[in-house]
Design a protein around this motif. Structure first.
Motif, PDB file in Angstrom:
ATOM      1  N   ASP A  50       5.702   8.034  -9.960  1.00  0.00           N
ATOM      2  CA  ASP A  50       6.693   9.483  -8.926  1.00  0.00           C
ATOM      3  C   ASP A  50       8.673   8.201  -8.622  1.00  0.00           C
ATOM      4  O   ASP A  50       8.155   7.727  -8.058  1.00  0.00           O
ATOM      5  N   VAL A  51       8.641   8.863  -9.829  1.00  0.00           N
ATOM      6  CA  VAL A  51      10.502   8.850  -9.609  1.00  0.00           C
ATOM      7  C   VAL A  51      11.474   8.819  -8.666  1.00  0.00           C
ATOM      8  O   VAL A  51      11.869   8.371  -8.653  1.00  0.00           O
ATOM      9  N   GLY A  52      10.331   9.803  -7.311  1.00  0.00           N
ATOM     10  CA  GLY A  52      11.703  10.386  -6.881  1.00  0.00           C
ATOM     11  C   GLY A  52      11.790   9.355  -5.360  1.00  0.00           C
ATOM     12  O   GLY A  52      11.065   7.825  -5.094  1.00  0.00           O
ATOM     13  N   GLY A  53      13.090   9.752  -4.802  1.00  0.00           N
ATOM     14  CA  GLY A  53      13.396   8.723  -3.286  1.00  0.00           C
ATOM     15  C   GLY A  53      13.970   7.448  -3.599  1.00  0.00           C
ATOM     16  O   GLY A  53      14.272   6.855  -2.879  1.00  0.00           O
ATOM     17  N   VAL A  94       0.827  -1.124   0.230  1.00  0.00           N
ATOM     18  CA  VAL A  94       0.044  -0.264   0.182  1.00  0.00           C
ATOM     19  C   VAL A  94       0.687   1.802  -0.260  1.00  0.00           C
ATOM     20  O   VAL A  94       0.604   2.066  -0.426  1.00  0.00           O
ATOM     21  N   ASP A  95       2.283   1.271   1.466  1.00  0.00           N
ATOM     22  CA  ASP A  95       2.454   2.801   0.575  1.00  0.00           C
ATOM     23  C   ASP A  95       3.679   2.939  -0.820  1.00  0.00           C
ATOM     24  O   ASP A  95       3.031   3.820  -0.660  1.00  0.00           O
ATOM     25  N   LYS A  96       3.859   1.247  -2.049  1.00  0.00           N
ATOM     26  CA  LYS A  96       4.301   1.684  -2.683  1.00  0.00           C
ATOM     27  C   LYS A  96       3.689   2.332  -3.400  1.00  0.00           C
ATOM     28  O   LYS A  96       3.834   3.065  -4.328  1.00  0.00           O
ATOM     29  N   MET A  97       2.157   0.995  -3.530  1.00  0.00           N
ATOM     30  CA  MET A  97       1.489   1.679  -5.254  1.00  0.00           C
ATOM     31  C   MET A  97       0.412   2.706  -4.126  1.00  0.00           C
ATOM     32  O   MET A  97      -0.028   3.188  -6.262  1.00  0.00           O
ATOM     33  N   VAL A  98       0.327   2.530  -3.697  1.00  0.00           N
ATOM     34  CA  VAL A  98      -1.290   3.769  -3.134  1.00  0.00           C
ATOM     35  C   VAL A  98      -0.185   4.819  -2.761  1.00  0.00           C
ATOM     36  O   VAL A  98      -0.822   6.083  -4.015  1.00  0.00           O
ATOM     37  N   ARG A 100       2.244   6.205  -5.195  1.00  0.00           N
ATOM     38  CA  ARG A 100       1.615   6.196  -6.376  1.00  0.00           C
ATOM     39  C   ARG A 100       3.538   5.901  -7.570  1.00  0.00           C
ATOM     40  O   ARG A 100       3.447   6.157  -8.311  1.00  0.00           O
ATOM     41  N   ARG A 101       3.451   4.316  -6.858  1.00  0.00           N
ATOM     42  CA  ARG A 101       4.139   3.785  -8.166  1.00  0.00           C
ATOM     43  C   ARG A 101       3.836   1.861  -8.505  1.00  0.00           C
ATOM     44  O   ARG A 101       2.469   2.463  -8.212  1.00  0.00           O
ATOM     45  N   GLY A 102       4.384   1.874  -9.257  1.00  0.00           N
ATOM     46  CA  GLY A 102       3.728   0.339  -9.861  1.00  0.00           C
ATOM     47  C   GLY A 102       4.900  -0.555  -9.225  1.00  0.00           C
ATOM     48  O   GLY A 102       5.474  -0.374  -8.624  1.00  0.00           O
ATOM     49  N   VAL A 137      13.181   9.166 -21.869  1.00  0.00           N
ATOM     50  CA  VAL A 137      12.728   7.780 -21.369  1.00  0.00           C
ATOM     51  C   VAL A 137      11.840   8.455 -20.038  1.00  0.00           C
ATOM     52  O   VAL A 137      10.329   7.547 -19.331  1.00  0.00           O
ATOM     53  N   LEU A 138      12.510   9.241 -18.821  1.00  0.00           N
ATOM     54  CA  LEU A 138      11.765   9.505 -17.708  1.00  0.00           C
ATOM     55  C   LEU A 138      10.547  10.346 -18.195  1.00  0.00           C
ATOM     56  O   LEU A 138       9.640   9.694 -17.578  1.00  0.00           O
ATOM     57  N   ASP A 139      11.084  10.722 -19.242  1.00  0.00           N
ATOM     58  CA  ASP A 139       9.083  12.047 -19.301  1.00  0.00           C
ATOM     59  C   ASP A 139       7.941  10.652 -19.593  1.00  0.00           C
ATOM     60  O   ASP A 139       7.234  11.227 -18.794  1.00  0.00           O
ATOM     61  N   VAL A 140       8.320  10.205 -20.586  1.00  0.00           N
ATOM     62  CA  VAL A 140       7.382   8.694 -21.011  1.00  0.00           C
ATOM     63  C   VAL A 140       6.614   7.846 -19.664  1.00  0.00           C
ATOM     64  O   VAL A 140       5.567   8.126 -18.558  1.00  0.00           O
ATOM     65  N   LEU A 141       7.632   7.665 -18.586  1.00  0.00           N
ATOM     66  CA  LEU A 141       7.286   6.940 -17.202  1.00  0.00           C
ATOM     67  C   LEU A 141       6.551   8.324 -16.416  1.00  0.00           C
ATOM     68  O   LEU A 141       5.848   7.763 -15.738  1.00  0.00           O
ATOM     69  N   MET A 142       6.913   8.959 -16.120  1.00  0.00           N
ATOM     70  CA  MET A 142       6.219  10.673 -15.267  1.00  0.00           C
ATOM     71  C   MET A 142       4.689  10.810 -16.315  1.00  0.00           C
ATOM     72  O   MET A 142       3.916  10.832 -15.219  1.00  0.00           O
ATOM     73  N   ASN A 143       4.949  11.021 -16.924  1.00  0.00           N
ATOM     74  CA  ASN A 143       3.821  11.902 -17.643  1.00  0.00           C
ATOM     75  C   ASN A 143       2.855  10.867 -18.505  1.00  0.00           C
ATOM     76  O   ASN A 143       1.526  11.809 -18.293  1.00  0.00           O
ATOM     77  N   ARG A 144       3.435   9.977 -18.935  1.00  0.00           N
ATOM     78  CA  ARG A 144       3.147   9.073 -19.587  1.00  0.00           C
ATOM     79  C   ARG A 144       1.826   7.571 -18.630  1.00  0.00           C
ATOM     80  O   ARG A 144       0.936   7.185 -18.953  1.00  0.00           O
ATOM     81  N   PHE A 145       2.912   6.976 -18.065  1.00  0.00           N
ATOM     82  CA  PHE A 145       2.444   5.614 -17.163  1.00  0.00           C
ATOM     83  C   PHE A 145       2.646   6.413 -15.838  1.00  0.00           C
ATOM     84  O   PHE A 145       1.610   5.496 -15.206  1.00  0.00           O
ATOM     85  N   GLY A 146       2.698   7.565 -15.541  1.00  0.00           N
ATOM     86  CA  GLY A 146       2.633   8.456 -14.307  1.00  0.00           C
ATOM     87  C   GLY A 146       3.143   7.309 -12.515  1.00  0.00           C
ATOM     88  O   GLY A 146       2.212   7.613 -11.608  1.00  0.00           O
TER      89      GLY A 146
END
Length: 279
Positions: A262-265, A57-61, A64-66, A251-260
């Protein structure tokens, strides 16, 4: 228990929550359209060993990761059990892209799926929201030799094996050809076995999740698949589009803006993607 309110918000689900086949299908749809398949943790050297409800839940909810199969089906399994479904966690062997698998040694048992039964229903359903680019987009009845239409391709299960390890092989009809995805048995697995499998595929030096970038997301009209710098969009009722991205920034733009995602941390993602652009 899972954070059901948070989960429903994450997948933008406002439908019924009574444990019926309609609810099951609706949750599979919403989950697949809002939580991407991705392997950034293994790629960044972060083992995926904690499959507890709190960790998922912490990671994916909340963050907002997959994730991959152990995480996707792990999280959905907790949610379905909390809603009153009977849930069994099964494991399988991936044979996708290895169409000579019958003639060689079996691959490792490193894929997790769910067998789900609504209360009062005599049938179980195969649920898998974690197979990446070719994941099931609808629950299918856990019966052999029956073609079952999903929101995207038709699928079928066939009996497989001639001994105590008998089970099923899941096949998808892709461009009018039946392709095997994975085999699995009907034996529920203990949590410790799932943790071991997840740790292995997230740390083994030759694991595809460690050496290359993968991400996928489903929409009503298409499957979006990213491998390294290569973005492929398979339209359900149309052609396939392929795009070769120029660099890690794209690639990062696609991951963040198309796949949604959050790559932080999780470290210097840009540098790591640069290393695996062509993997």
């Amino acid at each position: 228990m899972a954070d059901l309110t948070g989960y429903f918000t994450r997948i933008e689900y406002t439908g019924p929550t009574d444990p019926t086949t309609d609810t099951l299908a609706a949750l599979v749809t919403a989950h697949g359209e809002h939580i991407p398949f991705e392997n950034l943790d293994p790629l960044m050297g972060i083992p995926v060993a904690d499959l507890s409800v709190d960790a998922l839940v912490d990671k994916m909810v909340r963050r907002r990761r997959g994730g991959y199969c152990y995480e996707h089906n792990g999280l959905l399994g907790y949610v379905l059990a909390d809603l009153g479904f009977e849930v069994e966690r099964l494991t399988g062997r991936v044979v996708w892209r290895n169409q000579v698998w019958l003639d060689g040694p079996p691959p490792a048992e490193t894929h997790q799926v769910l067998a789900v039964r609504p209360p009062g229903d005599s049938e179980r359903y195969l649920v898998d929201v974690g197979f990446g680019g070719q994941t099931l987009t609808s629950p299918i009845r856990l019966v052999a030799d029956e073609i079952q239409q999903t929101r995207h391709e038709p699928y079928r299960l066939r009996r497989y094996g001639n001994g105590p390890a008998d089970g099923y092989v899941l096949e998808a009809s892709i461009r009018d050809e039946w392709r095997a995805l994975y085999t699995f048995t009907d034996q529920p697995r203990l949590q410790i076995d799932l943790q071991l499998g997840s740790w292995y595929v997230s740390t083994y030096p030759e694991s595809t999740f460690v050496v290359g970038l993968s991400a996928s997301l489903i929409t009503a009209a298409a499957r979006w698949n990213l491998r390294g710098r290569n973005l492929t969009v398979h339209h359900r009722d149309g052609p396939t589009e392929k795009t070769r991205l120029d660099n890690a920034a794209q690639v990062l733009d696609v991951l963040m803006n198309r796949f949604g995602i959050d790559v932080g941390g999780i470290g210097d993602v840009h540098a790591r993607i640069t290393e695996v652009l062509d993997s």
